[in-house]
Design an enzyme around this catalytic site. Structure first.
Site, short mmCIF file in Angstrom:
data_model
loop_
_atom_site.label_atom_id
_atom_site.label_comp_id
_atom_site.label_asym_id
_atom_site.label_seq_id
_atom_site.Cartn_x
_atom_site.Cartn_y
_atom_site.Cartn_z
N TRP A 243 0.84 -1.20 0.00
CA TRP A 243 0.00 0.00 0.00
C TRP A 243 0.87 1.25 0.00
CZ3 TRP A 243 -4.33 -1.05 -1.96
CH2 TRP A 243 -4.95 -2.26 -1.70
N ASP B 248 -1.47 6.78 6.39
CA ASP B 248 -2.56 5.93 5.93
C ASP B 248 -2.84 4.97 7.09
OD1 ASP B 248 -4.18 3.98 4.88
OD2 ASP B 248 -2.84 3.41 3.23
N LYS C 63 -12.50 -1.48 7.50
CA LYS C 63 -11.86 -2.41 8.43
C LYS C 63 -12.36 -2.15 9.86
CE LYS C 63 -8.25 -2.23 5.10
NZ LYS C 63 -8.56 -3.36 4.30
N1 PMP Z 1 -4.15 1.30 2.52
C1 PMP Z 1 -4.21 0.20 3.30
C2 PMP Z 1 -3.30 0.09 4.48
C3 PMP Z 1 -5.13 -0.80 3.01
O1 PMP Z 1 -5.20 -1.90 3.79
C4 PMP Z 1 -5.99 -0.67 1.90
C5 PMP Z 1 -7.05 -1.67 1.54
N2 PMP Z 1 -6.94 -2.92 1.98
C6 PMP Z 1 -5.86 0.47 1.10
C7 PMP Z 1 -4.95 1.43 1.46
C8 PMP Z 1 -6.73 0.69 -0.10
O2 PMP Z 1 -7.96 1.06 0.34
P1 PMP Z 1 -9.23 1.32 -0.59
O3 PMP Z 1 -9.64 0.00 -1.11
O4 PMP Z 1 -10.20 1.94 0.37
O5 PMP Z 1 -8.82 2.26 -1.66
#
Ligand code: PMP
Length: 360
Positions: A102, A171, A195
Protein backbone atom coordinates in the site's frame (compact mmCIF):
# COMPACT_ATOMS: atom_id res chain seq x y z
CA UNK A 1 -27.73 -19.88 10.60
CA UNK A 2 -24.32 -21.57 10.37
CA UNK A 3 -21.70 -20.13 12.80
CA UNK A 4 -19.08 -18.27 10.84
CA UNK A 5 -15.84 -16.77 12.16
CA UNK A 6 -15.03 -13.76 10.01
CA UNK A 7 -11.32 -13.05 9.55
CA UNK A 8 -11.71 -11.07 6.32
CA UNK A 9 -9.12 -8.36 5.62
CA UNK A 10 -11.62 -5.78 4.43
CA UNK A 11 -14.48 -5.32 4.02
CA UNK A 12 -14.29 -6.99 7.38
CA UNK A 13 -16.34 -8.06 10.38
CA UNK A 14 -18.79 -5.53 11.80
CA UNK A 15 -20.07 -5.74 15.38
CA UNK A 16 -23.17 -7.93 15.48
CA UNK A 17 -24.97 -5.35 17.65
CA UNK A 18 -24.35 -2.70 14.99
CA UNK A 19 -25.84 -4.87 12.25
CA UNK A 20 -28.83 -5.63 14.45
CA UNK A 21 -29.41 -1.96 15.22
CA UNK A 22 -29.18 -1.10 11.50
CA UNK A 23 -31.60 -3.91 10.74
CA UNK A 24 -34.09 -2.68 13.33
CA UNK A 25 -34.09 0.84 11.85
CA UNK A 26 -33.70 -0.11 8.21
CA UNK A 27 -37.25 0.54 7.08
CA UNK A 28 -38.20 3.34 9.44
CA UNK A 29 -35.47 5.58 10.75
CA UNK A 30 -36.63 7.32 13.94
CA UNK A 31 -40.29 7.40 12.90
CA UNK A 32 -39.53 9.21 9.64
CA UNK A 33 -41.18 6.36 7.72
CA UNK A 34 -38.02 6.29 5.59
CA UNK A 35 -34.84 4.29 5.52
CA UNK A 36 -31.59 6.21 6.23
CA UNK A 37 -30.75 5.48 2.59
CA UNK A 38 -33.85 7.40 1.53
CA UNK A 39 -33.27 10.51 3.66
CA UNK A 40 -32.08 13.72 2.05
CA UNK A 41 -28.49 14.50 2.95
CA UNK A 42 -29.76 18.03 3.74
CA UNK A 43 -32.43 16.80 6.19
CA UNK A 44 -32.06 17.49 9.91
CA UNK A 45 -32.16 13.74 10.61
CA UNK A 46 -29.18 13.06 8.38
CA UNK A 47 -27.28 16.12 9.56
CA UNK A 48 -27.67 14.85 13.10
CA UNK A 49 -26.25 11.43 12.13
CA UNK A 50 -23.16 13.00 10.55
CA UNK A 51 -22.75 15.43 13.44
CA UNK A 52 -22.93 12.55 15.95
CA UNK A 53 -20.34 10.56 14.02
CA UNK A 54 -17.94 13.48 13.96
CA UNK A 55 -18.39 14.37 17.62
CA UNK A 56 -17.95 10.76 18.73
CA UNK A 57 -14.86 10.29 16.60
CA UNK A 58 -13.38 13.46 18.09
CA UNK A 59 -14.16 12.25 21.58
CA UNK A 60 -12.91 8.69 21.13
CA UNK A 61 -9.68 9.69 19.38
CA UNK A 62 -9.07 12.87 21.41
CA UNK A 63 -9.01 14.99 18.27
CA UNK A 64 -8.05 18.56 19.21
CA UNK A 65 -9.95 21.67 18.09
CA UNK A 66 -7.36 22.58 15.48
CA UNK A 67 -8.24 19.52 13.36
CA UNK A 68 -11.12 18.90 10.95
CA UNK A 69 -12.83 15.57 10.33
CA UNK A 70 -13.79 15.12 6.68
CA UNK A 71 -15.77 12.44 4.87
CA UNK A 72 -14.61 11.66 1.37
CA UNK A 73 -15.12 8.90 -1.21
CA UNK A 74 -12.72 7.06 -3.51
CA UNK A 75 -11.23 4.97 -0.70
CA UNK A 76 -7.74 5.24 0.69
CA UNK A 77 -6.59 4.81 -2.92
CA UNK A 78 -7.88 8.26 -3.89
CA UNK A 79 -6.00 9.70 -0.92
CA UNK A 80 -2.78 8.35 -2.48
CA UNK A 81 -3.37 11.00 -5.18
CA UNK A 82 -5.12 13.69 -3.15
CA UNK A 83 -2.24 14.00 -0.67
CA UNK A 84 0.47 14.89 -3.20
CA UNK A 85 -1.92 16.90 -5.38
CA UNK A 86 -2.72 19.11 -2.40
CA UNK A 87 0.58 19.18 -0.54
CA UNK A 88 3.47 18.58 -2.93
CA UNK A 89 4.61 21.87 -4.51
CA UNK A 90 7.08 21.63 -7.40
CA UNK A 91 10.01 22.98 -5.34
CA UNK A 92 9.67 20.37 -2.58
CA UNK A 93 10.03 16.60 -2.20
CA UNK A 94 7.49 14.14 -0.85
CA UNK A 95 9.07 11.59 1.52
CA UNK A 96 7.68 8.06 1.80
CA UNK A 97 8.41 5.15 4.11
CA UNK A 98 8.00 2.03 2.01
CA UNK A 99 6.72 -0.74 4.26
CA UNK A 100 4.52 -2.75 1.91
CA UNK A 101 2.29 -2.81 -1.13
CA UNK A 102 0.00 0.00 0.00
CA UNK A 103 2.85 2.41 0.60
CA UNK A 104 4.27 1.43 -2.80
CA UNK A 105 0.96 2.39 -4.33
CA UNK A 106 0.89 5.66 -2.41
CA UNK A 107 4.40 6.47 -3.64
CA UNK A 108 3.47 5.58 -7.23
CA UNK A 109 0.75 8.24 -7.21
CA UNK A 110 3.02 10.86 -5.64
CA UNK A 111 5.55 10.23 -8.43
CA UNK A 112 2.92 11.29 -10.94
CA UNK A 113 2.68 14.64 -9.16
CA UNK A 114 6.22 15.69 -8.30
CA UNK A 115 9.54 14.91 -6.64
CA UNK A 116 9.64 11.95 -4.29
CA UNK A 117 12.16 10.32 -2.00
CA UNK A 118 12.17 7.00 -0.13
CA UNK A 119 13.03 7.93 3.45
CA UNK A 120 13.10 4.34 4.69
CA UNK A 121 12.23 0.90 3.38
CA UNK A 122 12.32 -2.77 4.32
CA UNK A 123 11.66 -3.92 0.75
CA UNK A 124 14.99 -5.80 0.57
CA UNK A 125 13.84 -7.89 3.55
CA UNK A 126 10.46 -8.60 1.95
CA UNK A 127 8.77 -6.03 4.17
CA UNK A 128 9.13 -8.23 7.24
CA UNK A 129 9.73 -5.30 9.56
CA UNK A 130 9.28 -1.59 10.11
CA UNK A 131 12.51 0.31 9.42
CA UNK A 132 13.91 2.08 12.46
CA UNK A 133 15.93 4.82 10.86
CA UNK A 134 14.93 7.57 8.50
CA UNK A 135 16.82 9.50 5.93
CA UNK A 136 14.80 12.54 4.88
CA UNK A 137 15.41 14.49 1.67
CA UNK A 138 16.22 18.18 1.55
CA UNK A 139 13.18 20.43 1.67
CA UNK A 140 10.61 17.73 2.43
CA UNK A 141 6.95 18.56 1.75
CA UNK A 142 5.78 15.83 4.13
CA UNK A 143 6.57 12.33 5.35
CA UNK A 144 4.04 9.59 4.52
CA UNK A 145 3.76 6.33 6.44
CA UNK A 146 1.37 3.36 6.32
CA UNK A 147 0.71 2.74 10.00
CA UNK A 148 -0.35 -0.88 9.55
CA UNK A 149 0.65 -3.03 6.60
CA UNK A 150 -2.46 -5.08 5.95
CA UNK A 151 -0.81 -7.48 3.52
CA UNK A 152 2.53 -8.14 5.23
CA UNK A 153 1.22 -8.01 8.81
CA UNK A 154 3.54 -5.36 10.21
CA UNK A 155 2.69 -2.23 12.18
CA UNK A 156 4.46 0.90 13.36
CA UNK A 157 4.79 0.74 17.16
CA UNK A 158 5.60 4.42 17.55
CA UNK A 159 5.51 7.46 15.33
CA UNK A 160 8.72 8.23 13.45
CA UNK A 161 10.46 11.17 15.06
CA UNK A 162 10.82 14.04 12.64
CA UNK A 163 11.03 17.81 13.14
CA UNK A 164 7.60 19.23 13.93
CA UNK A 165 7.88 21.53 10.91
CA UNK A 166 7.49 18.51 8.58
CA UNK A 167 3.89 17.31 8.24
CA UNK A 168 3.49 13.62 9.11
CA UNK A 169 0.79 11.97 6.98
CA UNK A 170 -0.48 8.48 7.76
CA UNK A 171 -2.56 5.93 5.93
CA UNK A 172 -4.32 4.34 8.93
CA UNK A 173 -6.82 2.33 6.89
CA UNK A 174 -6.18 -0.89 8.75
CA UNK A 175 -5.51 0.21 12.32
CA UNK A 176 -7.40 3.43 12.95
CA UNK A 177 -9.35 3.27 16.22
CA UNK A 178 -7.56 0.08 17.29
CA UNK A 179 -5.17 1.74 19.75
CA UNK A 180 -4.49 5.08 21.32
CA UNK A 181 -2.49 7.52 19.24
CA UNK A 182 -1.48 11.13 19.71
CA UNK A 183 -3.31 13.00 16.98
CA UNK A 184 -0.98 15.99 17.50
CA UNK A 185 1.87 13.94 16.01
CA UNK A 186 0.11 13.91 12.65
CA UNK A 187 -0.93 16.59 10.20
CA UNK A 188 -3.17 14.30 8.20
CA UNK A 189 -4.61 10.84 8.83
CA UNK A 190 -6.77 9.00 6.35
CA UNK A 191 -8.56 5.67 6.48
CA UNK A 192 -10.93 3.78 4.25
CA UNK A 193 -13.75 2.69 6.56
CA UNK A 194 -14.06 -0.97 5.69
CA UNK A 195 -11.86 -2.41 8.43
CA UNK A 196 -12.38 -0.74 11.82
CA UNK A 197 -14.88 1.98 11.01
CA UNK A 198 -17.80 0.49 9.10
CA UNK A 199 -18.71 -0.60 5.60
CA UNK A 200 -16.81 0.59 2.53
CA UNK A 201 -17.88 3.79 0.80
CA UNK A 202 -16.56 6.46 3.13
CA UNK A 203 -13.00 7.55 3.78
CA UNK A 204 -12.34 9.41 7.01
CA UNK A 205 -9.76 12.21 6.87
CA UNK A 206 -8.48 13.95 9.99
CA UNK A 207 -6.54 17.04 9.01
CA UNK A 208 -4.80 19.82 10.89
CA UNK A 209 -6.24 23.22 10.06
CA UNK A 210 -2.87 24.78 9.31
CA UNK A 211 -2.18 22.08 6.71
CA UNK A 212 -5.60 22.71 5.18
CA UNK A 213 -4.56 26.27 4.50
CA UNK A 214 -1.71 24.97 2.34
CA UNK A 215 -3.91 23.04 -0.14
CA UNK A 216 -3.04 23.67 -3.76
CA UNK A 217 -5.49 26.14 -5.26
CA UNK A 218 -5.20 24.62 -8.68
CA UNK A 219 -7.18 21.42 -8.25
CA UNK A 220 -10.50 20.01 -9.37
CA UNK A 221 -13.05 20.94 -6.70
CA UNK A 222 -13.62 17.38 -5.50
CA UNK A 223 -9.91 16.72 -4.98
CA UNK A 224 -9.34 19.77 -2.80
CA UNK A 225 -9.58 19.08 0.94
CA UNK A 226 -10.81 22.63 1.49
CA UNK A 227 -14.01 21.84 -0.41
CA UNK A 228 -14.89 19.27 2.24
CA UNK A 229 -13.80 21.43 5.16
CA UNK A 230 -15.72 24.50 4.01
CA UNK A 231 -18.90 22.56 3.30
CA UNK A 232 -19.03 20.21 6.28
CA UNK A 233 -18.35 17.36 3.80
CA UNK A 234 -21.70 18.20 2.18
CA UNK A 235 -20.53 19.94 -0.99
CA UNK A 236 -22.04 17.01 -2.86
CA UNK A 237 -23.97 13.95 -1.68
CA UNK A 238 -21.90 12.07 0.89
CA UNK A 239 -22.15 8.27 1.30
CA UNK A 240 -24.98 8.68 3.79
CA UNK A 241 -25.55 5.04 4.66
CA UNK A 242 -21.84 4.39 5.26
CA UNK A 243 -21.65 7.43 7.54
CA UNK A 244 -24.73 6.23 9.41
CA UNK A 245 -23.04 2.84 9.90
CA UNK A 246 -19.88 4.61 11.03
CA UNK A 247 -21.90 6.44 13.68
CA UNK A 248 -23.29 3.10 14.94
CA UNK A 249 -19.80 1.56 15.03
CA UNK A 250 -18.52 4.55 17.02
CA UNK A 251 -21.42 4.16 19.49
CA UNK A 252 -20.40 0.53 19.85
CA UNK A 253 -16.74 1.44 20.48
CA UNK A 254 -17.83 3.84 23.18
CA UNK A 255 -20.00 1.16 24.80
CA UNK A 256 -17.06 -1.25 24.82
CA UNK A 257 -15.16 1.23 27.00
CA UNK A 258 -13.53 3.35 24.31
CA UNK A 259 -10.18 2.89 22.64
CA UNK A 260 -8.30 2.02 25.85
CA UNK A 261 -10.43 -1.05 26.35
CA UNK A 262 -10.48 -1.94 22.66
CA UNK A 263 -6.67 -1.71 22.58
CA UNK A 264 -6.34 -4.04 25.53
CA UNK A 265 -8.62 -6.65 23.95
CA UNK A 266 -6.85 -6.30 20.60
CA UNK A 267 -3.57 -7.09 22.38
CA UNK A 268 -5.06 -10.22 23.93
CA UNK A 269 -6.52 -11.32 20.59
CA UNK A 270 -3.22 -10.89 18.76
CA UNK A 271 -1.22 -12.58 21.51
CA UNK A 272 -3.58 -15.57 21.43
CA UNK A 273 -2.69 -16.19 17.78
CA UNK A 274 1.01 -15.25 17.95
CA UNK A 275 1.35 -17.65 20.87
CA UNK A 276 0.11 -20.54 18.72
CA UNK A 277 2.60 -19.58 16.01
CA UNK A 278 5.53 -19.21 18.42
CA UNK A 279 4.85 -22.45 20.25
CA UNK A 280 4.35 -24.57 17.14
CA UNK A 281 7.99 -25.69 16.80
CA UNK A 282 8.18 -24.00 13.44
CA UNK A 283 5.05 -25.63 11.99
CA UNK A 284 3.52 -22.18 11.72
CA UNK A 285 5.92 -19.47 10.70
CA UNK A 286 5.17 -15.78 11.20
CA UNK A 287 7.19 -13.83 8.60
CA UNK A 288 6.81 -10.49 10.43
CA UNK A 289 9.68 -9.70 12.80
CA UNK A 290 8.48 -9.82 16.41
CA UNK A 291 9.08 -6.14 17.11
CA UNK A 292 7.00 -5.19 14.05
CA UNK A 293 4.11 -7.62 14.35
CA UNK A 294 0.69 -6.25 13.51
CA UNK A 295 -2.11 -6.52 16.05
CA UNK A 296 -4.62 -6.32 13.22
CA UNK A 297 -3.37 -8.75 10.57
CA UNK A 298 -1.63 -11.92 11.75
CA UNK A 299 0.24 -13.45 8.82
CA UNK A 300 1.64 -16.98 8.88
CA UNK A 301 2.78 -19.78 6.62
CA UNK A 302 2.78 -23.57 6.90
CA UNK A 303 5.65 -25.90 5.92
CA UNK A 304 4.37 -26.58 2.38
CA UNK A 305 1.92 -25.22 -0.19
CA UNK A 306 -0.06 -28.47 0.06
CA UNK A 307 -0.44 -28.10 3.81
CA UNK A 308 -1.50 -24.49 3.37
CA UNK A 309 -4.20 -25.56 0.94
CA UNK A 310 -5.38 -28.33 3.26
CA UNK A 311 -5.34 -25.94 6.23
CA UNK A 312 -7.43 -23.37 4.38
CA UNK A 313 -9.86 -26.02 3.16
CA UNK A 314 -10.38 -27.52 6.59
CA UNK A 315 -10.62 -24.08 8.19
CA UNK A 316 -13.39 -23.23 5.75
CA UNK A 317 -15.25 -26.41 6.63
CA UNK A 318 -15.08 -25.37 10.30
CA UNK A 319 -16.59 -21.95 9.52
CA UNK A 320 -13.39 -19.85 9.45
CA UNK A 321 -13.72 -17.29 6.67
CA UNK A 322 -11.08 -15.09 5.05
CA UNK A 323 -7.88 -16.84 6.18
CA UNK A 324 -6.13 -16.98 2.80
CA UNK A 325 -3.19 -14.56 2.59
CA UNK A 326 -3.31 -11.67 0.12
CA UNK A 327 -3.01 -12.86 -3.47
CA UNK A 328 0.36 -11.10 -3.78
CA UNK A 329 2.11 -13.14 -1.09
CA UNK A 330 -0.03 -16.22 -0.40
CA UNK A 331 0.19 -18.03 2.92
CA UNK A 332 -2.42 -17.29 5.58
CA UNK A 333 -3.66 -14.17 7.30
CA UNK A 334 -6.11 -13.70 10.13
CA UNK A 335 -7.44 -10.15 10.20
CA UNK A 336 -8.60 -9.44 13.73
CA UNK A 337 -10.00 -5.94 13.59
CA UNK A 338 -11.94 -4.39 16.48
CA UNK A 339 -15.20 -6.18 15.71
CA UNK A 340 -13.69 -9.68 15.72
CA UNK A 341 -14.56 -11.13 19.15
CA UNK A 342 -11.78 -12.59 21.29
CA UNK A 343 -13.78 -15.84 21.42
CA UNK A 344 -13.35 -16.18 17.64
CA UNK A 345 -9.58 -15.77 18.00
CA UNK A 346 -9.57 -18.46 20.69
CA UNK A 347 -11.54 -20.79 18.40
CA UNK A 348 -9.05 -20.18 15.62
CA UNK A 349 -6.13 -20.79 18.00
CA UNK A 350 -7.72 -24.12 19.02
CA UNK A 351 -8.26 -25.08 15.41
CA UNK A 352 -4.65 -24.23 14.50
CA UNK A 353 -3.32 -26.30 17.40
CA UNK A 354 -5.53 -29.23 16.48
CA UNK A 355 -4.50 -29.03 12.84
CA UNK A 356 -0.84 -29.02 13.82
CA UNK A 357 -1.16 -32.07 16.09
CA UNK A 358 -2.95 -33.95 13.30
CA UNK A 359 -0.12 -33.30 10.87
CA UNK A 360 3.00 -33.49 13.04
N1 PMP B 1 -4.15 1.30 2.52
C1 PMP B 1 -4.21 0.20 3.30
C2 PMP B 1 -3.30 0.09 4.48
C3 PMP B 1 -5.13 -0.80 3.01
O1 PMP B 1 -5.20 -1.90 3.79
C4 PMP B 1 -5.99 -0.67 1.90
C5 PMP B 1 -7.05 -1.67 1.54
N2 PMP B 1 -6.94 -2.92 1.98
C6 PMP B 1 -5.86 0.47 1.10
C7 PMP B 1 -4.95 1.43 1.46
C8 PMP B 1 -6.73 0.69 -0.10
O2 PMP B 1 -7.96 1.06 0.34
P1 PMP B 1 -9.23 1.32 -0.59
O3 PMP B 1 -9.64 0.00 -1.11
O4 PMP B 1 -10.20 1.94 0.37
O5 PMP B 1 -8.82 2.26 -1.66
Amino acid sequence: MKKVYNFNAGPAALPKEVLQKAQSELLNYQETGLSVMELSHRSPHYEQIQHNATELLKKLMNIPENYEVLYMQGGASLQFSAVPLNFLPSDQTANYCLTGSWSEKALKEAKRVGNTHIAATSKEQNYTHIPNSLNLSDNPAYLHITSNNTIFGTQWKSTPSIPSSIPLIADMSSDILSKQIRIEDYSLIYAGAQKNLGPSGVTVVIIKKDLLEQCSTNLPTMLNYQTYAKNNSLYNTPPTFSIYMLSLVLDWVEKQGGITKIEQINGEKANTLYHVIDSSNGFYHGPARKDSRSYMNVTFTLPTEELTTTFLQQAKEHGFVGLAGHRLIGGCRASIYNAVPIEDCKELAKFMEQFRTNFM
